[in-house]
Design a protein around this motif. Structure first.
Motif: not given
Length: 327
Positions: A299-327
């Motif tokens: 609903s604002s450019v500031a909100q959109l910019d937060e999401s746009l910045e996520a496109v360039d965020l690269e998670l490491t393999a360990d970070q992905r493994a941590l996120l995937d394994a949680a249950h």
């Protein structure tokens, strides 16, 4: 911006941004000036994938919807936007009469499909809809009739690609089988509610006492892995702000022990990256082994910019493994 291809037909296949922008509240809750600013920023950042529906947002002012499509049409004309931006819309959920009743939808009868798709073209100011979804499944209409009606729109050039939203996976497969048997174009994009947190499967859905067919599930994931040519678009990936706002509780859908484990993992990655929880969730979705196009609202450019910045965020393999394994 990152991009990916959607569709399989060389004539209609399109390259779209890895992040889609939802226009659900544009023209109602988000007035035109703010909506235009958000759309302009999205395109400036390389965004090329917009999403709306013919019933957005009827529940705000008690109409039949169409405000979002009409605003996008005005924005296209004022900015000279043509084929460089892909606009997806949906039909089936428009109420039969003005009001706020979610239980009186137009459905998917062939004559409704033809009339509503024509109305959407007029609202958007286009000769061809880039991507048209069945907004939900309606079992009161023979599915063969639905398949043939959507395929006829592709045949006459008024629709480029077909999508299916909020369908049980067995109904997706039934649609595919009917289309394949008749040599007709079938759906190439599917849209469901999907996020990092896992939803409970025993909560009654908006459309069915047996659950919400709009929820992404492990069973649906296996279906999509078997159909790698399909594209998954995920709506409400940020849970309407619940990841980052204390005044937005998660609610019954995510009230289970697994949520706490996944939130611990998410917050650990947030600490490691310095990104927001929203950005980690979007990055996890975009770069996963089952690629997803998150559909975000703003609903604002500031909100959109937060999401746009996520496109360039690269998670490491360990970070992905941590996120995937949680249950």
């Amino acid at each position: 911006m990152k991009y990916r291809k959607i569709g399989t037909d060389p004539q209609h296949r399109r390259e779209v941004s890895a992040l889609a922008l939802g226009a659900m509240l544009f023209g109602t809750v988000v007035e035109e000036e703010r909506a235009f600013a958000v759309l302009d920023r999205f395109v400036e950042a390389g965004g090329t994938f917009l999403d709306t529906a013919n019933n957005y947002a009827f529940w705000v002012n008690g109409t039949q919807g169409g405000e979002s499509e009409a605003l996008l049409g005005r924005w296209r004309r004022s900015r000279g936007i043509t084929d460089e931006v892909v606009i997806a819309t949906k039909l089936g959920g428009r109420p039969k009469a003005p009001g706020r009743d979610f239980f009186n939808p137009e459905g998917l009868a062939p004559d409704v499909i033809r009339a509503s798709s024509a109305r959407s073209r007029a609202n958007l100011g286009v000769e061809r809809l880039d991507l048209l979804y069945a907004h939900a499944d309606f079992m009161d209409v023979p599915q063969k009739d639905v398949v043939e009606a959507f395929a006829s729109l592709v045949a006459d050039g008024s629709v480029g690609m077909i999508g299916a939203s909020n369908h049980w996976s067995w109904r997706l497969e039934s649609w595919r089988a009917l289309a394949d048997a008749a040599g007709l174009p079938g759906y190439e994009v599917v849209q469901y509610h999907h996020t990092y947190l896992r939803a409970r499967g025993d909560v009654p859905g908006r459309r069915s006492k047996d659950g919400d067919q709009g929820l992404f599930s492990a069973e649906l994931m296996t279906y999509l892995r078997s159909r790698p040519n399909l594209t998954l678009v995920a709506y409400t990936p940020l849970l309407s702000g619940a990841y980052v706002r204390e005044d937005r509780p998660l609610g019954e859908l995510h009230d289970h022990a697994g949520t706490r484990a996944r939130l611990r993992a998410l917050h650990e990655v947030v600490r490691e990256t310095g990104a927001t929880a929203n950005q980690v969730v979007l990055s996890w979705m975009i770069g996963g082994d089952l690629p997803v196009i998150p559909l975000v609202g703003a609903s604002s450019v500031a909100q959109l910019d937060e999401s746009l910045e996520a496109v360039d965020l690269e998670l490491t393999a360990d970070q992905r493994a941590l996120l995937d394994a949680a249950h």
